[in-house]
Design a protein around this motif. Structure first.
Motif, PDB file in Angstrom:
ATOM      1  N   GLU A   1       0.823  -1.211   0.000  1.00  0.00           N
ATOM      2  CA  GLU A   1       0.000   0.000   0.000  1.00  0.00           C
ATOM      3  C   GLU A   1       0.855   1.259   0.000  1.00  0.00           C
ATOM      4  OE1 GLU A   1      -2.875  -0.473   3.124  1.00  0.00           O
ATOM      5  OE2 GLU A   1      -3.752  -2.243   2.158  1.00  0.00           O
ATOM      6  N   LEU A   2       2.037   1.185   0.603  1.00  0.00           N
ATOM      7  CA  LEU A   2       2.969   2.314   0.566  1.00  0.00           C
ATOM      8  C   LEU A   2       3.471   2.549  -0.858  1.00  0.00           C
ATOM      9  CD1 LEU A   2       4.883   4.339   2.148  1.00  0.00           C
ATOM     10  CD2 LEU A   2       6.532   2.442   2.198  1.00  0.00           C
ATOM     11  N   VAL A   3       3.972   1.511  -1.481  1.00  0.00           N
ATOM     12  CA  VAL A   3       4.570   1.644  -2.808  1.00  0.00           C
ATOM     13  C   VAL A   3       3.517   2.007  -3.852  1.00  0.00           C
ATOM     14  CG1 VAL A   3       5.830   0.385  -4.598  1.00  0.00           C
ATOM     15  CG2 VAL A   3       6.486   0.125  -2.212  1.00  0.00           C
ATOM     16  N   ALA A   4       2.265   1.605  -3.615  1.00  0.00           N
ATOM     17  CA  ALA A   4       1.203   1.920  -4.572  1.00  0.00           C
ATOM     18  C   ALA A   4       1.005   3.423  -4.732  1.00  0.00           C
ATOM     19  CB  ALA A   4      -0.106   1.268  -4.133  1.00  0.00           C
ATOM     20  N   ARG A   5       1.416   4.217  -3.744  1.00  0.00           N
ATOM     21  CA  ARG A   5       1.242   5.664  -3.824  1.00  0.00           C
ATOM     22  C   ARG A   5       2.449   6.365  -4.435  1.00  0.00           C
ATOM     23  NH1 ARG A   5      -3.266   6.311  -0.067  1.00  0.00           N
ATOM     24  NH2 ARG A   5      -3.145   8.576  -0.090  1.00  0.00           N
ATOM     25  N   VAL A   6       3.448   5.603  -4.831  1.00  0.00           N
ATOM     26  CA  VAL A   6       4.630   6.171  -5.493  1.00  0.00           C
ATOM     27  C   VAL A   6       4.369   6.166  -6.997  1.00  0.00           C
ATOM     28  CG1 VAL A   6       7.100   5.945  -5.920  1.00  0.00           C
ATOM     29  CG2 VAL A   6       6.162   5.377  -3.664  1.00  0.00           C
ATOM     30  N   ALA A   7       4.262   7.343  -7.582  1.00  0.00           N
ATOM     31  CA  ALA A   7       3.876   7.459  -8.993  1.00  0.00           C
ATOM     32  C   ALA A   7       5.062   7.684  -9.910  1.00  0.00           C
ATOM     33  CB  ALA A   7       2.859   8.590  -9.158  1.00  0.00           C
ATOM     34  N   ALA A   8       6.238   7.232  -9.509  1.00  0.00           N
ATOM     35  CA  ALA A   8       7.407   7.330 -10.381  1.00  0.00           C
ATOM     36  C   ALA A   8       7.154   6.505 -11.641  1.00  0.00           C
ATOM     37  CB  ALA A   8       8.652   6.830  -9.654  1.00  0.00           C
ATOM     38  N   GLU A   9       7.413   7.093 -12.789  1.00  0.00           N
ATOM     39  CA  GLU A   9       7.052   6.416 -14.037  1.00  0.00           C
ATOM     40  C   GLU A   9       8.143   5.471 -14.533  1.00  0.00           C
ATOM     41  OE1 GLU A   9       5.809   9.255 -16.919  1.00  0.00           O
ATOM     42  OE2 GLU A   9       4.093   9.951 -15.717  1.00  0.00           O
ATOM     43  N   GLU A  10       9.339   5.941 -14.676  1.00  0.00           N
ATOM     44  CA  GLU A  10      10.416   5.099 -15.190  1.00  0.00           C
ATOM     45  C   GLU A  10      11.694   5.330 -14.376  1.00  0.00           C
ATOM     46  OE1 GLU A  10      10.867   5.868 -19.327  1.00  0.00           O
ATOM     47  OE2 GLU A  10       8.952   4.950 -19.876  1.00  0.00           O
ATOM     48  N   PRO A  11      11.667   4.998 -13.091  1.00  0.00           N
ATOM     49  CA  PRO A  11      12.872   5.206 -12.281  1.00  0.00           C
ATOM     50  C   PRO A  11      13.999   4.283 -12.746  1.00  0.00           C
ATOM     51  CG  PRO A  11      11.269   3.909 -11.076  1.00  0.00           C
ATOM     52  CD  PRO A  11      10.580   4.388 -12.314  1.00  0.00           C
ATOM     53  N   ARG A  12      15.203   4.807 -12.639  1.00  0.00           N
ATOM     54  CA  ARG A  12      16.371   4.017 -13.027  1.00  0.00           C
ATOM     55  C   ARG A  12      17.043   3.387 -11.820  1.00  0.00           C
ATOM     56  NH1 ARG A  12      19.668   8.559 -15.955  1.00  0.00           N
ATOM     57  NH2 ARG A  12      18.840   9.609 -14.116  1.00  0.00           N
TER      58      ARG A  12
ATOM     59  N   SER B   1      10.083  -7.319  -5.365  1.00  0.00           N
ATOM     60  CA  SER B   1       8.833  -6.887  -5.998  1.00  0.00           C
ATOM     61  C   SER B   1       8.964  -5.497  -6.611  1.00  0.00           C
ATOM     62  CB  SER B   1       7.689  -6.908  -4.979  1.00  0.00           C
ATOM     63  OG  SER B   1       7.776  -5.811  -4.063  1.00  0.00           O
ATOM     64  N   LEU B   2       9.906  -4.691  -6.119  1.00  0.00           N
ATOM     65  CA  LEU B   2      10.114  -3.369  -6.695  1.00  0.00           C
ATOM     66  C   LEU B   2      10.677  -3.469  -8.114  1.00  0.00           C
ATOM     67  CD1 LEU B   2      11.654  -1.553  -3.586  1.00  0.00           C
ATOM     68  CD2 LEU B   2       9.282  -1.486  -4.391  1.00  0.00           C
ATOM     69  N   ALA B   3      11.480  -4.486  -8.363  1.00  0.00           N
ATOM     70  CA  ALA B   3      11.999  -4.681  -9.719  1.00  0.00           C
ATOM     71  C   ALA B   3      10.884  -5.085 -10.680  1.00  0.00           C
ATOM     72  CB  ALA B   3      13.099  -5.743  -9.701  1.00  0.00           C
ATOM     73  N   ARG B   4       9.907  -5.807 -10.165  1.00  0.00           N
ATOM     74  CA  ARG B   4       8.763  -6.154 -11.016  1.00  0.00           C
ATOM     75  C   ARG B   4       7.874  -4.942 -11.233  1.00  0.00           C
ATOM     76  NH1 ARG B   4       9.288 -10.660  -7.613  1.00  0.00           N
ATOM     77  NH2 ARG B   4       7.585  -9.995  -6.242  1.00  0.00           N
ATOM     78  N   ARG B   5       7.763  -4.087 -10.229  1.00  0.00           N
ATOM     79  CA  ARG B   5       6.960  -2.869 -10.370  1.00  0.00           C
ATOM     80  C   ARG B   5       7.570  -1.924 -11.399  1.00  0.00           C
ATOM     81  NH1 ARG B   5       4.166   1.038  -7.107  1.00  0.00           N
ATOM     82  NH2 ARG B   5       3.707   2.741  -8.545  1.00  0.00           N
ATOM     83  N   TRP B   6       8.903  -1.809 -11.379  1.00  0.00           N
ATOM     84  CA  TRP B   6       9.605  -0.900 -12.295  1.00  0.00           C
ATOM     85  C   TRP B   6      10.632  -1.709 -13.090  1.00  0.00           C
ATOM     86  CZ3 TRP B   6       9.272   1.356  -7.082  1.00  0.00           C
ATOM     87  CH2 TRP B   6       8.233   2.298  -6.979  1.00  0.00           C
ATOM     88  N   PRO B   7      10.237  -2.253 -14.225  1.00  0.00           N
ATOM     89  CA  PRO B   7      11.105  -3.178 -14.965  1.00  0.00           C
ATOM     90  C   PRO B   7      12.402  -2.565 -15.472  1.00  0.00           C
ATOM     91  CG  PRO B   7       8.814  -3.379 -15.679  1.00  0.00           C
ATOM     92  CD  PRO B   7       8.891  -2.167 -14.815  1.00  0.00           C
ATOM     93  N   GLY B   8      12.466  -1.239 -15.566  1.00  0.00           N
ATOM     94  CA  GLY B   8      13.693  -0.619 -16.041  1.00  0.00           C
ATOM     95  C   GLY B   8      14.640  -0.186 -14.940  1.00  0.00           C
ATOM     96  N   ALA B   9      14.318  -0.505 -13.703  1.00  0.00           N
ATOM     97  CA  ALA B   9      15.093   0.002 -12.568  1.00  0.00           C
ATOM     98  C   ALA B   9      16.127  -1.005 -12.085  1.00  0.00           C
ATOM     99  CB  ALA B   9      14.161   0.366 -11.420  1.00  0.00           C
ATOM    100  N   ARG B  10      17.210  -0.453 -11.570  1.00  0.00           N
ATOM    101  CA  ARG B  10      18.174  -1.233 -10.808  1.00  0.00           C
ATOM    102  C   ARG B  10      17.839  -1.033  -9.329  1.00  0.00           C
ATOM    103  NH1 ARG B  10      22.938   1.054  -9.237  1.00  0.00           N
ATOM    104  NH2 ARG B  10      22.747   2.555 -10.949  1.00  0.00           N
ATOM    105  N   VAL B  11      17.609  -2.133  -8.610  1.00  0.00           N
ATOM    106  CA  VAL B  11      17.103  -2.080  -7.241  1.00  0.00           C
ATOM    107  C   VAL B  11      18.165  -2.607  -6.279  1.00  0.00           C
ATOM    108  CG1 VAL B  11      15.291  -2.862  -5.663  1.00  0.00           C
ATOM    109  CG2 VAL B  11      14.745  -2.421  -8.081  1.00  0.00           C
ATOM    110  N   THR B  12      18.411  -1.843  -5.213  1.00  0.00           N
ATOM    111  CA  THR B  12      19.364  -2.253  -4.180  1.00  0.00           C
ATOM    112  C   THR B  12      18.667  -2.289  -2.833  1.00  0.00           C
ATOM    113  OG1 THR B  12      21.203  -1.218  -5.367  1.00  0.00           O
ATOM    114  CG2 THR B  12      21.558  -1.735  -3.039  1.00  0.00           C
TER     115      THR B  12
END
Length: 266
Positions: free
Chosen positions: A26-37, A52-63
């Motif tokens: 529910e927290l991440v659902a309110r983040v409207a970043a479109e194409e974060p890197r 799950s953040l990598a699945r939410r933003w397929p173009g992002a590198r997640v740490t």
């Protein structure tokens, strides 16, 4: 697993994985970043929600960053070519590059002075960047108040008087709104009280054992930890009695704060 070693145990924490995952979603659902890197999850725990953040933003590198070697060992199963994990204290973290989305879920209540830390993270966001934070807001509820009272009671105060949770550990929602707007972000702040339906023997104790009770027991040897735990369990049973169907209701308040930096001043 010994009761007094103070380590984070992924298995114990994951007993309530579904209930603990819902606030993150529910927290991440309110983040409207479109194409974060670049996305960073501070206090990532065992890593499944970070992935799950990598699945939410397929173009992002997640740490994912966490201070627990035990949690990071479990998190390695969620690593991929776009998801990595590193050992670190969130209190010391600072971005080494522009970070488009910073997430911190159920972590900052462990960090004294975390409002100032949030302000630093917010100040480092690039235009279009997002900061999303969730903290438990139940430090005046019986789970925490009874624990603090027991820590200050005769027989325990000499070792535990300062170990119990403080009622002002986290801010009220308006306080987090002030932090975000003070850093120049547009703020979206709210609170939710979840009513968890728990089952089993002493389920509220099981819930807190891997969180607020953990640092208290870390100060005790195994025998004293067992005595303290039984006294706390009895108090919890009285505060959260089982219902006729055997379930126990646990109200759990959480505070959410999401901020975004405008792309431009115009």
């Amino acid at each position: 697993m010994t009761s007094s070693d103070g380590a984070w145990h992924p298995g114990s924490y994951l007993r309530f994985a579904g209930e603990r995952a819902r606030p993150f979603v529910e927290l991440v659902a309110r983040v409207a970043a479109e194409e974060p890197r670049v996305v960073v999850d501070l206090g990532c725990g065992e890593g499944s929600l970070t992935a799950s953040l990598a699945r939410r933003w397929p173009g992002a590198r997640v740490t994912g960053v966490d201070s627990s070697p035990e949690m990071l060992a479990a998190a390695s199963a969620s690593a991929s070519d776009r998801v990595s994990f590193e050992l670190g204290d969130v209190a010391d973290w600072a971005p080494s590059e522009p970070v488009d989305v910073v997430v911190s879920n159920a972590v900052l209540h462990w960090v004294p002075g975390h409002a100032e830390l949030m302000a630093r993270w917010a100040g480092a966001l690039p235009p279009g960047g997002w900061l999303a934070v969730q903290v438990p807001g139940n430090f005046r509820n019986p789970t925490h108040a009874l624990l603090a009272e027991l820590c200050r009671s005769p027989g325990w105060a000499d070792r535990l008087a300062d170990a119990g949770p403080a009622p002002d550990t986290v801010l009220e929602p308006a306080g987090y709104a002030e932090v975000l707007t003070g850093a120049g972000l547009a703020a979206d702040v709210w609170e939710t009280t979840y009513l968890h339906v728990l089952t089993g023997t002493d389920p509220v104790l099981a819930w807190v054992r891997s969180t607020v009770l953990r640092p208290v027991l870390a100060r005790l040897d195994d025998d004293d930890a067992a005595r303290f735990t039984e006294a706390y369990a009895a108090a919890l049973r009285n505060a959260y009695p089982a219902r006729p169907d055997g379930t126990t209701l646990l109200p759990f308040r959480r505070v959410f704060a999401v901020g975004s930096r405008p792309l431009s001043a115009g």
